[in-house]
Write an enzyme that holds these catalytic residues in place. Structure first.
Site, short mmCIF file in Angstrom:
data_model
loop_
_atom_site.label_atom_id
_atom_site.label_comp_id
_atom_site.label_asym_id
_atom_site.label_seq_id
_atom_site.Cartn_x
_atom_site.Cartn_y
_atom_site.Cartn_z
CG ASP A 189 -2.10 0.98 1.07
OD1 ASP A 189 -3.10 0.68 0.40
OD2 ASP A 189 -1.96 2.08 1.63
CE1 TYR A 328 -5.22 6.98 -0.61
CE2 TYR A 328 -5.05 7.41 1.74
CZ TYR A 328 -5.16 6.52 0.69
OH TYR A 328 -5.21 5.18 0.94
CG HIS A 380 -4.57 -3.92 0.02
ND1 HIS A 380 -3.88 -3.41 -1.07
CD2 HIS A 380 -4.55 -2.94 0.96
CE1 HIS A 380 -3.47 -2.18 -0.79
NE2 HIS A 380 -3.86 -1.88 0.42
#
Length: 403
Positions: A189, A328, A380
């Site tokens: 990630d 982000y 993930h």
């Protein structure tokens, strides 16, 4: 909420021991908020197309507000050595476990969103104490697991500029401060992007990286998937599958990243409502959500109910829902694109990852590819869900770099 056990002098660069001690009043307030949740009506469809289903989140909330015990997680955390040190003006929290084995290889492991150091707890003993897990002493690591800025027990940036490139540099500074003159790095990630950037920056101390979310999708394939264009005609069956998965994620699964990338400060709701935070976190990608939903239906999976809630509670107690989201906003790079990594790279591909990469893509993106393997199981959150497989992959991936 936390306390520093002792300070090693007043130097900002000192490495200070750290312990976790959540007041009972914080836990009582959390339970009160969970049990006071104002619920909407159920979704109007029979599938997950409208998001986290009411039945799933209510099962989660019922267990969280009644039987879940944070103190068990706190005890697991405090059983490990925690520290804080200031790097580039910000306090960085990290776990540091040294192996008892001679010639252990120093390794820094970086988590992602919505992960945390809790995501990595299951790989600590397999990596630092491999002989207890059927592996050789020659595969041992000294392990460093930092909380990214704005996450967990690390400091929250008060100005802009803490993007993944700066975190990559901070990781290197941390390892050097700990006295490691040669080390390797691993991540998934955000951690995958950060170790890629460490490999781009290529400090002389960094021997190589391992990633379980390789930045190796060819630009033309990535662009087609993002825009909804037909896939390039020369894709193999394996590559076409990767294109389809990526296109699905861009179309159906990217909303959380778009909101955090554009307006992270708007997410007051997940800082104020525990159930709102939980729903936001478990809606990361469809395969992870489906696994978590099965967990709360009582099925046996790689994760348990406590695993899921340990991580969510960690976000709640540290009040990092919004500060973590700002990463982000800071980021201007593609997760999936090649970055011109200049160091040796090991790649592990888990089948339920958001997207997968073929060996040919990995070889093109990473000229110094030293390991590539496709696993039969896992998604993930590999360290959290399949710690044995990931530990084996990390050992195998870095074996060529040991001298």
């Amino acid at each position: 909420m936390t306390e520093v056990a002792q300070h090693a002098g007043s130097d900002a660069t000192a490495i200070r021991p750290f312990q976790i001690n959540v007041p009972e009043s914080e836990l009582a307030d959390l339970r009160r908020r969970i049990n006071a949740t104002k619920w909407p009506e159920r979704e109007t469809v029979a599938d997950t197309s409208q998001g986290v289903q009411l039945a799933t989140i209510q099962k989660l909330a019922h267990y969280w507000g009644t039987d879940y015990d944070w103190r068990k997680c706190e005890a697991k955390l405090n059983a490990l050595p925690h520290f804080i040190t200031e790097i580039d003006g910000l306090d960085i929290h990290f776990i540091h476990v040294r192996s008892k084995h001679e010639n252990a290889l120093p390794l820094i492991v970086t988590h992602g969103w919505p992960g945390s150091v809790i995501e990595q707890l299951k790989i600590v003993d397999p990596l630092t104490n491999p002989t207890a897990h059927g592996a050789s002493a020659s595969d041992a690591f000294h392990l460093v697991i930092p909380s990214m800025p704005g996450y967990g027990f690390s400091g929250k940036p008060t100005t802009t500029g803490w993007g993944p490139e700066r975190i990559a540099r901070a990781n290197v500074a941390l390892m050097k401060r700990l006295g490691y003159t040669k080390f390797v790095a691993q991540g998934g990630d955000w951690g995958a992007l950060i170790v890629d950037l460490m490999g781009v920056q290529a400090p002389p101390e960094l021997l190589g990286i391992h990633t379980n979310m390789a930045g190796a999708v060819p630009p033309e394939t990535d662009k087609a998937a993002f825009t909804g264009a037909p896939p390039p005609p020369d894709l193999s069956a394996e590559e076409r599958h990767a294109y389809d998965r990526l296109a699905f994620f861009y179309t159906k699964g990217l909303a959380y990243a778009q909101e955090m990338g554009n307006h992270p400060q708007t997410l007051y709701g997940i800082a104020d409502s525990p159930v709102g935070l939980a729903a936001w976190i478990i809606d990361h990608d469809i395969r992870s959500y489906e696994l978590i939903a099965r967990v709360f239906d009582g099925q046996s999976e790689g994760l348990t109910r406590d695993d899921v809630l340990d991580n969510i509670t960690h976000y709640w107690l540290t009040n990092t829902a919004v500060s973590s989201a700002r990463l982000y906003w800071e980021n201007k790079l593609s997760f999936v694109a090649p970055k011109n990594v200049a160091v040796p790279v090991a790649v592990s591909v888990f089948p339920d990852e958001i997207y997968t990469v073929s060996r040919s893509w990995a070889e093109r993106a990473y000229p110094k590819l030293i390991h590539y393997n496709r696993l039969d199981k896992g998604g993930h959150f590999a360290a959290w869900e399949q710690p044995q497989f990931l530990s084996e992959e990390i050992r195998a991936g870095f074996r060529p770099l040991r001298k």
